[in-house]
Design a protein around this motif. Structure first.
Motif, PDB file in Angstrom:
ATOM      1  N   GLY A   1       1.021  -1.534  -0.191  1.00 33.88           N
ATOM      2  CA  GLY A   1      -0.011   0.005   0.325  1.00 33.88           C
ATOM      3  C   GLY A   1       0.427   1.151   0.160  1.00 33.88           C
ATOM      4  N   THR A   2       2.516   1.466   0.688  1.00 32.74           N
ATOM      5  CA  THR A   2       3.304   2.098   0.368  1.00 32.74           C
ATOM      6  C   THR A   2       3.736   2.826  -0.293  1.00 32.74           C
ATOM      7  OG1 THR A   2       3.597   1.988   3.126  1.00 32.74           O
ATOM      8  CG2 THR A   2       4.975   3.565   1.778  1.00 32.74           C
ATOM      9  N   ALA A   3       4.114   1.340  -1.701  1.00 30.88           N
ATOM     10  CA  ALA A   3       3.930   1.587  -2.824  1.00 30.88           C
ATOM     11  C   ALA A   3       2.834   2.624  -3.993  1.00 30.88           C
ATOM     12  CB  ALA A   3       5.178   0.003  -3.056  1.00 30.88           C
ATOM     13  N   PHE A   4       2.033   1.741  -3.551  1.00 26.50           N
ATOM     14  CA  PHE A   4       0.786   2.663  -4.457  1.00 26.50           C
ATOM     15  C   PHE A   4       0.983   3.781  -4.288  1.00 26.50           C
ATOM     16  CE2 PHE A   4      -3.532   3.859  -5.045  1.00 26.50           C
ATOM     17  CZ  PHE A   4      -4.045   4.144  -6.464  1.00 26.50           C
TER      18      PHE A   4
ATOM     19  N   LEU B   1       0.572  -4.692  -7.570  1.00 25.31           N
ATOM     20  CA  LEU B   1       1.365  -3.190  -8.025  1.00 25.31           C
ATOM     21  C   LEU B   1       0.637  -2.323  -9.312  1.00 25.31           C
ATOM     22  CD1 LEU B   1       1.722  -0.396  -6.260  1.00 25.31           C
ATOM     23  CD2 LEU B   1       3.839  -0.913  -6.728  1.00 25.31           C
ATOM     24  N   SER B   2       0.816  -2.974 -10.448  1.00 28.88           N
ATOM     25  CA  SER B   2       0.394  -2.647 -11.683  1.00 28.88           C
ATOM     26  C   SER B   2      -0.793  -2.344 -12.063  1.00 28.88           C
ATOM     27  CB  SER B   2       1.107  -3.234 -13.210  1.00 28.88           C
ATOM     28  OG  SER B   2       1.241  -4.646 -12.654  1.00 28.88           O
ATOM     29  N   ALA B   3      -1.282  -3.308 -11.357  1.00 27.20           N
ATOM     30  CA  ALA B   3      -3.196  -3.480 -10.883  1.00 27.20           C
ATOM     31  C   ALA B   3      -3.804  -2.232 -11.073  1.00 27.20           C
ATOM     32  CB  ALA B   3      -3.565  -5.014 -10.224  1.00 27.20           C
ATOM     33  N   LEU B   4      -3.225  -2.162  -9.042  1.00 26.58           N
ATOM     34  CA  LEU B   4      -4.103  -1.172  -8.710  1.00 26.58           C
ATOM     35  C   LEU B   4      -3.366  -0.143  -9.547  1.00 26.58           C
ATOM     36  CD1 LEU B   4      -2.686  -2.080  -5.123  1.00 26.58           C
ATOM     37  CD2 LEU B   4      -4.729  -2.196  -5.704  1.00 26.58           C
TER      38      LEU B   4
END
Length: 792
Positions: free
Chosen positions: A624-627, A660-663
């Protein structure tokens, strides 16, 4: 009384020299001069020294005659000295003040008052060391001026407590309380408290499924650590007891922080028992002992009178007063013969004392500038350029009109700097004249060879002139230390400075005080005082309250009402002493995540407050942080925080790395992808129901106008799954309610013009809860504490 034309109105020497030409008569001739030559304030020897120091001012164009003593003026006593070190100078001042104070002891005891005494310094830095040395001798002192008021120990403790109450990061203020004379926390316990604060930081960064909220990752200070103490085995038994006691006091003050500011200041004073502390000081009457506390209360009342009533604003005012005293009104100073007054020479204008000490007469201190070149407004942004000032005709001129080369410009600049240096020296001389003429009969001027630096200092030209006048018969040269050799070292730097820590406030008085305390404890034990059950025992009442029989009839009813109140309070304390259940109270400050937890699972929050434990590792939280990091780069093109501290690190149910890429793709397909936020990562801190609430909002968007009124929407990004149950959804909505209220307060807009929403990124779903709690609703939620945890 004399009229000091050299200092009248605080005008500069240059302005005084031009006075007659500026204020002309009707026929345009310079105003006539009427000499006021008689001083009814100063003795003959004091005036002899003052006239000698002011001589160069008259030679510089100020048309003023020397002052002469009035009829009946005594000879007075003037003395001067140069000591080897600044510490020797301080010891000499304390010794001579002590002797003056002792001579007048009988008069003070008879209520007749003694001689007034003042210590006048060029800079405030010398005041506190001298004041502390006088206090150690049992002599009452007053450091005059708002900056001086803030430097007194009792007011420093009061201000430090106010800061800790409202500022979560006021670790320096808390350290003053922890290491101060009341709590005296030792180094080992302080280290443990700091270590616990670091553990809490790691806990916050690793929260996952308990009650975390994106953005609640602010670093933890020792203030937070004190609010949420670890188990007792982290500390020494005595240290843990003191820390718990202090934490309880601060929590109570935070709950009462919503009361009017003067009431809060008085509350802090009572809680810290400062009134008792100052009243117990030796050599002070109860009325004069609390003078600094009374003055601080007046400062608070005056501040409230300006229309500003918040504690943060008051603390900002005090900080400005401490850093830039000249920018604030220092208040009137009254000469007080019941204590030695210490103040700057600037603050002494217009006042007079029987005895005056002027220390620090060395080059670089007094005068602050020894005539060395000074760039003035060329390099000092705080100064108005001389050509723009009304007194420009009396100020140095930077003449570049004839500067045709760089060398010409450099020479013009150096000439200007030299003129400014001489002008500053003239102003310092005028200030020295002010200091000398504050004395009625006793004047002591001193300097030293060694201060706190590596290089020796020279006695100032002013002190040399005083010495010459004393040698001519006006006074006495007490001591004149020889000039050190060029290769000599500062003896102060060679001495190892040692202190006992934690500081013992009683010092040499401790044995006698402990004997007295033991006598009191013995008497209380005989009465059973101190045990809650025994205090509630009616058999003790006659011994405690038989004094009412000696009261006048009209006072017995009042005493009986007090007795009933005491009965109720003692009975309540006895009931609490018999209870087996444990009460857990909220700290004085909550993050939004804990506010959500209070709604979701109060018992779980109570257990965590009672016994804080690390959260289990949460790898999904980092996703979540990365997003959030990617999203902030998208919105601002700058990463303001690293991955470990970015909002979203605590997202429950966050997606793994492979998602992450999907998010990111899901967000690009959402309604928010094409919109630009008005603000991102907005930190806030507000008070609700006496509780400090802090957090950070992900994003705020402008929405459609309602007529001419701008509306706003706060959006929180969620990388996890939407809540499935009604209770979870209602608990999560507490977060939006807090964000909505915070933005309304930050923008000073009505609450109805702010909405809030969650956007669940993977599901591409925006949830806008209806009927979000307002300030009263959130306050009611907080008011549900203290929380009871059943005993096992």
């Amino acid at each position: 009384m004399p009229v000091d034309l050299l200092v009248a109105g605080g005008a500069s020497a240059g302005t005084l020299a031009r006075f007659r030409s500026e204020f002309r008569t009707v026929d345009k001739t310079p105003a006539p001069r009427y000499a006021l030559q008689t001083s009814f304030r100063n003795s003959a020897s004091v005036l002899a020294v003052a006239n000698r120091v002011s001589g160069p001012l008259r030679g510089g164009g100020i048309d003023v005659d020397e002052l002469m003593p009035g009829p009946g003026a005594g000879a007075g006593q003037v003395s001067c000295a140069v000591y080897e070190t600044v510490n020797d100078e301080t010891d000499s001042i304390v010794d001579r003040v002590s002797r003056l104070w002792a001579v007048d002891a009988d008069r003070r005891a008879a209520g007749q008052g003694g001689r007034s005494i003042a210590v006048l310094c060029r800079k405030r830095t010398r005041l506190e060391p001298i004041a502390e040395a006088l206090r150690l001798e049992g002599i009452p002192v007053e450091v005059v001026g708002i900056g001086g008021l803030l430097a007194t120990p009792e007011v420093r403790d009061l201000v430090a407590t106010l800061r800790v109450v409202v500022q979560p990061r006021a670790g320096d203020a808390l350290m003053r309380l922890l290491t101060g004379v009341r709590w005296r926390i030792g180094a080992r316990d302080l280290e443990a408290l700091g270590r616990w604060a670091r553990v809490m930081v790691r806990q916050n960064r690793g929260e996952s499924g308990q009650s975390p909220v994106p953005g609640e990752l602010d670093e933890v200070s020792i203030v937070d650590a004190l609010d949420q103490l670890p188990p007792a085995d982290w500390f020494s038994p005595q240290g843990y007891a003191r820390l718990r006691h202090l934490a309880g006091e601060l929590a109570g003050l935070r709950r009462r922080a919503g009361q009017p500011l003067p009431d809060l200041v008085a509350d802090v004073e009572r809680t810290l028992r400062l009134d008792i502390e100052v009243a117990s000081r030796p050599g002070r009457s109860p009325s004069t002992a609390r003078s600094n506390l009374d003055r601080f209360a007046d400062v608070c009342a005056d501040f409230v009178g300006t229309g500003q009533v918040t504690l943060p604003a008051f603390l900002a005012y005090l900080e400005a007063a401490e850093k830039a005293e000249r920018g604030l009104e220092a208040g009137d100073v009254d000469v007080d013969p019941d204590r030695v007054q210490l103040l700057t020479v600037h603050g002494a204008k217009g006042l007079e004392w029987d005895a005056v000490f002027v220390p620090g007469l060395v080059d670089g201190f007094f005068p602050a500038s020894a005539g060395s070149p000074e760039s003035a407004w060329l390099t000092d942004i705080s100064q108005l350029p001389f050509p723009l000032r009304g007194d420009r005709d009396s100020l140095p001129v930077l003449n570049l009109a004839r500067a045709h080369t760089q060398k010409d410009a450099d020479l013009a600049r150096e000439s200007f700097r030299a003129d400014c240096g001489q002008r500053d020296l003239t102003e310092e001389r005028r200030l020295a004249y002010v200091a000398l003429t504050r004395a009625r009969s006793v004047l002591v001027c001193t300097g030293y060879r060694w201060g706190e630096g590596k290089q020796a200092v020279r006695p100032s030209g002013f002190l040399e002139e005083v010495r010459e006048t004393c040698e001519d018969g006006a006074g006495t040269v007490l001591e004149w230390a020889k000039e050190p050799a060029e290769d000599a070292a500062n003896p102060l730097l060679a001495e190892a400075v040692t202190h006992t820590w934690p500081y013992d406030p009683l010092a040499a008085r401790r044995p006698a005080m402990e004997v007295g305390a033991d006598l009191v404890r013995t008497a209380l034990a005989e009465l059973g005082v101190g045990n809650a059950a025994e205090m509630a025992d009616e058999s003790l009442q006659p011994s405690l309250f038989s004094v009412t029989e000696m009261l006048p009839t009209e006072d017995i009813a009042v005493a009986d009402s007090w007795r009933q109140d005491v009965d109720v309070l003692l009975a309540e304390r006895a009931r609490r002493a018999r209870r087996n259940d444990l009460v857990v109270t909220l700290p004085g400050e909550l993050s939004v995540s804990r506010l959500v937890a209070l709604r979701r699972d109060p018992a779980e929050l109570a257990r965590r407050l009672r016994r804080p434990m690390p959260y289990k590792p949460a790898p999904l939280a980092r996703r979540g942080t990365a997003f959030h990091a990617w999203l902030e780069r998208r919105f601002t093109a700058d990463v303001l925080l690293d991955l470990d501290s970015m909002p979203g690190a605590a997202d429950a149910g966050a997606e793994p790395d492979s998602e992450l890429s999907a998010l990111q793709t899901a967000f690009e397909a959402s309604e928010w992808a094409m919109r630009t936020p008005h603000a991102v990562e907005v930190p806030f801190q507000m008070v609700i129901g006496g509780m400090v609430i802090r957090g950070r909002m992900d994003a705020v968007f402008k929405t459609a106008d309602q007529g001419h009124a701008q509306t706003w929407q706060v959006v929180d990004w969620k990388t996890g799954r939407p809540p499935t149950g009604k209770d979870d959804a209602e608990a999560a909505a507490i977060q939006l309610a807090a964000y909505r209220l915070a933005w309304a307060r930050l923008r000073h807009v009505p609450l109805e013009r702010v909405s809030a929403a969650f956007h669940y990124v993977r599901a591409n779903r925006t949830v806008r809860p209806a009927d979000l709690l307002d300030s009263d609703g959130l306050a009611a939620l907080i008011a549900s504490v203290p929380l009871a945890e059943p005993s096992s």
